[in-house]
Design a protein around this motif. Structure first.
Motif, PDB file in Angstrom:
ATOM      1  N   GLN A  86     -55.264  21.204   5.647  1.00 56.69           N
ATOM      2  CA  GLN A  86     -54.111  20.695   4.899  1.00 56.69           C
ATOM      3  C   GLN A  86     -52.898  21.609   5.004  1.00 56.69           C
ATOM      4  O   GLN A  86     -51.787  21.158   5.301  1.00 56.69           O
ATOM      5  CB  GLN A  86     -54.473  20.498   3.423  1.00 56.69           C
ATOM      6  CG  GLN A  86     -53.325  19.936   2.588  1.00 56.69           C
ATOM      7  CD  GLN A  86     -53.689  19.770   1.119  1.00 56.69           C
ATOM      8  OE1 GLN A  86     -54.586  20.439   0.615  1.00 56.69           O
ATOM      9  NE2 GLN A  86     -52.989  18.878   0.430  1.00 56.69           N
ATOM     10  N   ALA A  87     -53.093  22.897   4.774  1.00 57.36           N
ATOM     11  CA  ALA A  87     -51.953  23.828   4.800  1.00 57.36           C
ATOM     12  C   ALA A  87     -51.315  23.882   6.189  1.00 57.36           C
ATOM     13  O   ALA A  87     -50.083  23.867   6.323  1.00 57.36           O
ATOM     14  CB  ALA A  87     -52.416  25.221   4.376  1.00 57.36           C
ATOM     15  N   ALA A  88     -52.162  23.904   7.218  1.00 59.95           N
ATOM     16  CA  ALA A  88     -51.633  23.960   8.585  1.00 59.95           C
ATOM     17  C   ALA A  88     -50.882  22.681   8.940  1.00 59.95           C
ATOM     18  O   ALA A  88     -49.819  22.730   9.566  1.00 59.95           O
ATOM     19  CB  ALA A  88     -52.772  24.190   9.573  1.00 59.95           C
ATOM     20  N   PHE A  89     -51.420  21.536   8.520  1.00 59.82           N
ATOM     21  CA  PHE A  89     -50.764  20.254   8.809  1.00 59.82           C
ATOM     22  C   PHE A  89     -49.414  20.176   8.113  1.00 59.82           C
ATOM     23  O   PHE A  89     -48.407  19.784   8.719  1.00 59.82           O
ATOM     24  CB  PHE A  89     -51.664  19.096   8.378  1.00 59.82           C
ATOM     25  CG  PHE A  89     -51.076  17.733   8.655  1.00 59.82           C
ATOM     26  CD1 PHE A  89     -51.161  17.176   9.922  1.00 59.82           C
ATOM     27  CD2 PHE A  89     -50.434  17.015   7.657  1.00 59.82           C
ATOM     28  CE1 PHE A  89     -50.614  15.917  10.186  1.00 59.82           C
ATOM     29  CE2 PHE A  89     -49.886  15.760   7.914  1.00 59.82           C
ATOM     30  CZ  PHE A  89     -49.980  15.218   9.179  1.00 59.82           C
ATOM     31  N   ASN A  90     -49.368  20.563   6.851  1.00 50.76           N
ATOM     32  CA  ASN A  90     -48.125  20.466   6.090  1.00 50.76           C
ATOM     33  C   ASN A  90     -47.069  21.447   6.587  1.00 50.76           C
ATOM     34  O   ASN A  90     -45.865  21.192   6.488  1.00 50.76           O
ATOM     35  CB  ASN A  90     -48.397  20.691   4.611  1.00 50.76           C
ATOM     36  CG  ASN A  90     -49.180  19.545   3.988  1.00 50.76           C
ATOM     37  OD1 ASN A  90     -49.362  18.503   4.620  1.00 50.76           O
ATOM     38  ND2 ASN A  90     -49.668  19.740   2.775  1.00 50.76           N
ATOM     39  N   ALA A  91     -47.511  22.575   7.133  1.00 50.12           N
ATOM     40  CA  ALA A  91     -46.561  23.574   7.627  1.00 50.12           C
ATOM     41  C   ALA A  91     -46.010  23.218   9.003  1.00 50.12           C
ATOM     42  O   ALA A  91     -44.962  23.734   9.411  1.00 50.12           O
ATOM     43  CB  ALA A  91     -47.242  24.939   7.693  1.00 50.12           C
ATOM     44  N   GLU A  92     -46.705  22.318   9.695  1.00 55.78           N
ATOM     45  CA  GLU A  92     -46.306  21.956  11.061  1.00 55.78           C
ATOM     46  C   GLU A  92     -45.028  21.110  11.034  1.00 55.78           C
ATOM     47  O   GLU A  92     -44.917  20.141  10.275  1.00 55.78           O
ATOM     48  CB  GLU A  92     -47.430  21.174  11.734  1.00 55.78           C
ATOM     49  CG  GLU A  92     -47.261  20.965  13.210  1.00 55.78           C
ATOM     50  CD  GLU A  92     -47.517  22.217  14.025  1.00 55.78           C
ATOM     51  OE1 GLU A  92     -47.084  22.231  15.194  1.00 55.78           O
ATOM     52  OE2 GLU A  92     -48.127  23.176  13.510  1.00 55.78           O
ATOM     53  N   ALA A  93     -44.055  21.466  11.858  1.00 51.96           N
ATOM     54  CA  ALA A  93     -42.820  20.669  11.970  1.00 51.96           C
ATOM     55  C   ALA A  93     -43.052  19.488  12.904  1.00 51.96           C
ATOM     56  O   ALA A  93     -43.913  19.534  13.788  1.00 51.96           O
ATOM     57  CB  ALA A  93     -41.690  21.545  12.496  1.00 51.96           C
ATOM     58  N   LEU A  94     -42.290  18.441  12.698  1.00 57.02           N
ATOM     59  CA  LEU A  94     -42.390  17.277  13.574  1.00 57.02           C
ATOM     60  C   LEU A  94     -41.827  17.605  14.954  1.00 57.02           C
ATOM     61  O   LEU A  94     -40.771  18.233  15.070  1.00 57.02           O
ATOM     62  CB  LEU A  94     -41.626  16.089  12.981  1.00 57.02           C
ATOM     63  CG  LEU A  94     -42.289  15.376  11.798  1.00 57.02           C
ATOM     64  CD1 LEU A  94     -41.298  14.423  11.140  1.00 57.02           C
ATOM     65  CD2 LEU A  94     -43.538  14.620  12.244  1.00 57.02           C
ATOM     66  N   SER A  95     -42.538  17.193  15.982  1.00 56.75           N
ATOM     67  CA  SER A  95     -42.065  17.318  17.357  1.00 56.75           C
ATOM     68  C   SER A  95     -41.801  15.928  17.910  1.00 56.75           C
ATOM     69  O   SER A  95     -42.197  14.922  17.305  1.00 56.75           O
ATOM     70  CB  SER A  95     -43.112  18.041  18.217  1.00 56.75           C
ATOM     71  OG  SER A  95     -43.393  19.323  17.706  1.00 56.75           O
ATOM     72  N   THR A  96     -41.153  15.850  19.037  1.00 57.59           N
ATOM     73  CA  THR A  96     -40.868  14.543  19.632  1.00 57.59           C
ATOM     74  C   THR A  96     -41.836  14.246  20.768  1.00 57.59           C
ATOM     75  O   THR A  96     -42.331  15.153  21.442  1.00 57.59           O
ATOM     76  CB  THR A  96     -39.426  14.468  20.171  1.00 57.59           C
ATOM     77  OG1 THR A  96     -39.244  15.497  21.150  1.00 57.59           O
ATOM     78  CG2 THR A  96     -38.426  14.649  19.047  1.00 57.59           C
ATOM     79  N   TRP A  97     -42.148  12.969  20.939  1.00 60.53           N
ATOM     80  CA  TRP A  97     -42.876  12.479  22.103  1.00 60.53           C
ATOM     81  C   TRP A  97     -42.101  11.285  22.637  1.00 60.53           C
ATOM     82  O   TRP A  97     -41.095  10.881  22.055  1.00 60.53           O
ATOM     83  CB  TRP A  97     -44.329  12.142  21.769  1.00 60.53           C
ATOM     84  CG  TRP A  97     -44.532  10.945  20.870  1.00 60.53           C
ATOM     85  CD1 TRP A  97     -44.284  10.877  19.529  1.00 60.53           C
ATOM     86  CD2 TRP A  97     -45.028   9.659  21.246  1.00 60.53           C
ATOM     87  NE1 TRP A  97     -44.589   9.624  19.043  1.00 60.53           N
ATOM     88  CE2 TRP A  97     -45.051   8.851  20.074  1.00 60.53           C
ATOM     89  CE3 TRP A  97     -45.454   9.098  22.452  1.00 60.53           C
ATOM     90  CZ2 TRP A  97     -45.490   7.528  20.097  1.00 60.53           C
ATOM     91  CZ3 TRP A  97     -45.892   7.778  22.454  1.00 60.53           C
ATOM     92  CH2 TRP A  97     -45.906   7.018  21.292  1.00 60.53           C
ATOM     93  N   ALA A  98     -42.531  10.710  23.729  1.00 58.75           N
ATOM     94  CA  ALA A  98     -41.763   9.647  24.382  1.00 58.75           C
ATOM     95  C   ALA A  98     -41.486   8.472  23.461  1.00 58.75           C
ATOM     96  O   ALA A  98     -40.472   7.778  23.611  1.00 58.75           O
ATOM     97  CB  ALA A  98     -42.497   9.167  25.636  1.00 58.75           C
ATOM     98  N   GLY A  99     -42.362   8.236  22.463  1.00 56.87           N
ATOM     99  CA  GLY A  99     -42.199   7.064  21.604  1.00 56.87           C
ATOM    100  C   GLY A  99     -41.650   7.337  20.228  1.00 56.87           C
ATOM    101  O   GLY A  99     -41.287   6.415  19.508  1.00 56.87           O
ATOM    102  N   GLY A 100     -41.603   8.600  19.814  1.00 56.97           N
ATOM    103  CA  GLY A 100     -41.135   8.897  18.465  1.00 56.97           C
ATOM    104  C   GLY A 100     -41.361  10.342  18.110  1.00 56.97           C
ATOM    105  O   GLY A 100     -41.011  11.242  18.873  1.00 56.97           O
TER     106      GLY A 100
END
Length: 488
Positions: A427-441
């Motif tokens: 949970q902590a690692a997921f919440n700390a992760e920033a959004l990255s881009t991929w070809a679709g979103g």
């Protein structure tokens, strides 16, 4: 008991015996084990297994239909001594049927047929708009996987029951779906131990975690009961309603803020919705989740739906696509006229004969409103489904959650909120992760190496509820990369 009552019971017992006798003339396995390629076109081959008393499978090769480049199979899982019959389609992979992974797809609703997703967006073929035939789908999801589509629960699509049996909870439906997966993989030796993925959309957000958990639990006693455990690798949920509370609370964000498109409701309506949010959260949490009181949950859902859902619905915009200001074809067709074309095609006598649809099945209906109402009456959507997701992750099963950014009804805001609240070691690692881009979103993911499975959340920009319908190339690329490398 009077004479008439005894006579009625005797006739029912006689009919039940006939149904069992007609449905089951099983070929036992694994002595010898069969290969799917040995199944012939024409009549059904009927299979059973000692570990699943009361269950059987009827399967036939369906030649010249949908995707002529691969082998296609259709049939029924016969349940409860032949009283319930669940329909499925199976398509071999276009790439390498002998080695590619196995995927089971279930459509949501609850009460909607997997035929709808298959013939609208992700199948090897889609229905011709006229409803008179099918068109090859270059973006079919069998590009790199073997895939079967299951009509679940009973009485959905071409599934049917002998005596009006119904299933109105996801936990009950899971038992039949898991039994089907085990019988199928046990019957055909080439699929034993093959990597297995359970996928679905919409109400599949509830189905998929519960069905996968049933498979996991059954795996624990598999060898003792005389069958091979299923090699469950991941779950895939598209535009799911895994947490009904967070989904409905996010209706405000989707309609009144720029979370997806510019606000679509007037300010006075949005102010009223915003004021209702704390009360709605409190009521749904207390009544539907903690107390689990039917009476109190009824009052809570009525209040929240009136305050947060109704304002958008009365606009008659498409609830499955915020960018569409018109519900084309009417809500009975889920705002997509192609659904009417699918129903027309699947009610054609020649199509039903080719597929092997049982004559006991009446008119094909894409979504069964009786089943939908039964699930709603039992508040099935408010059961704690996220606990199943965290339990699977803790046992090393990976999870892909993807959402179209234009979907209002099962929106990205509600999905990311329940994912960030999910209690698991990552949970902590997921919440700390920033959004990255991929070809679709956009996407983000987390995993605790050696401890948990991988959780990956992805948005598909510009897609509505039917992601693969709006963005077919991006959707199939995402799924193929997930199956192959747990990425998007």
């Amino acid at each position: 008991m009077n004479f008439l009552s005894k006579l009625v019971l005797s006739l029912l017992a006689f009919k039940a015996t006939q149904a069992i006798q007609t449905s089951f003339q099983p070929i036992d396995f694994p002595a010898p084990e069969r290969e799917l390629a040995h199944i012939l076109p024409g009549e059904y081959t009927q299979l059973s297994h000692a570990a699943f008393p009361g269950y059987g499978v009827r399967v036939k090769r369906t030649e010249g239909w949908c995707d002529t480049g691969v082998k296609v199979y259709t049939g029924y899982l016969d349940v409860a001594q032949g009283a319930k019959h669940m329909w499925f389609y199976f398509f071999e992979s276009r790439r390498s049927p002998a080695t590619d992974d196995l995927v089971m797809w279930v459509t949501g609703g609850p009460g909607c047929s997997s035929s709808m997703d298959m013939l609208m967006q992700i199948g090897p073929c889609t229905v011709d708009p006229s409803g008179n035939g099918t068109l090859y789908n270059p973006h079919g999801w069998n590009a790199e996987v073997n895939i079967f589509y299951l009509d679940s629960p009973v009485n959905v699509g071409f599934s049917y029951s002998e005596f009006g049996e119904e299933v109105y909870t996801t936990e009950d439906a899971a038992k039949d779906a898991a039994a089907f997966a085990f019988i199928f993989t046990e019957a055909f030796a080439e699929f034993k131990g093959r990597p297995f993925h359970l996928a679905g959309s919409s109400y599949g957000g509830r189905y998929v975690p519960v069905f996968a958990s049933e498979i996991w639990d059954m795996n624990r006693s598999a060898e003792k009961r005389g069958f091979t455990p299923i090699n469950l690798k991941s779950i895939v949920i598209g535009d799911g309603i895994t947490d009904a509370k967070e989904t409905i609370l996010a209706y405000y964000d989707m309609a009144c803020t720029s979370a997806s498109v510019p606000p679509v409701l007037d300010i006075s309506t949005c102010v009223r919705m915003r004021r209702a949010l704390p009360r709605c959260r409190e009521l749904l949490t207390a009544s539907c989740e903690l107390e689990q009181s039917d009476l109190a949950c009824t009052a809570a859902t009525l209040f929240c739906e009136n305050e947060l859902s109704a304002p958008y619905r009365v606009t008659e915009r498409n609830p499955y696509d915020l960018s569409d200001n018109e519900c084309k074809g009417g809500i009975h067709a889920l705002c997509y006229p192609i659904f009417n074309s699918i129903s027309k095609y699947l009610n054609t006598p020649s199509t039903r004969a080719q597929l092997g649809v049982d004559p006991a099945v009446g008119v094909f209906v894409g979504c069964n409103n009786t089943i939908n109402a039964g699930f709603r009456e039992r508040f099935d959507s408010y059961r704690p489904t996220s606990f199943y997701v965290s339990s699977l992750l803790e046992r090393g099963v990976d999870a892909l959650i993807y959402v179209g950014t234009y979907d209002w009804i099962c929106n990205w805001v509600g999905n990311i909120r329940w994912l960030e609240a999910l209690e698991w070691h990552g949970q902590a690692a997921f919440n700390a992760e920033a959004l990255s881009t991929w070809a679709g979103g956009e996407w983000k993911a987390a995993q605790v190496e050696g401890k948990t499975g991988k959780l990956l959340y992805a948005t598909v920009q510009g897609a509505g509820h039917m992601v693969a319908y709006n963005k077919p190339s991006a959707a199939v690329a995402m799924v193929n990369k997930w199956i192959g490398a747990r990425e998007v």
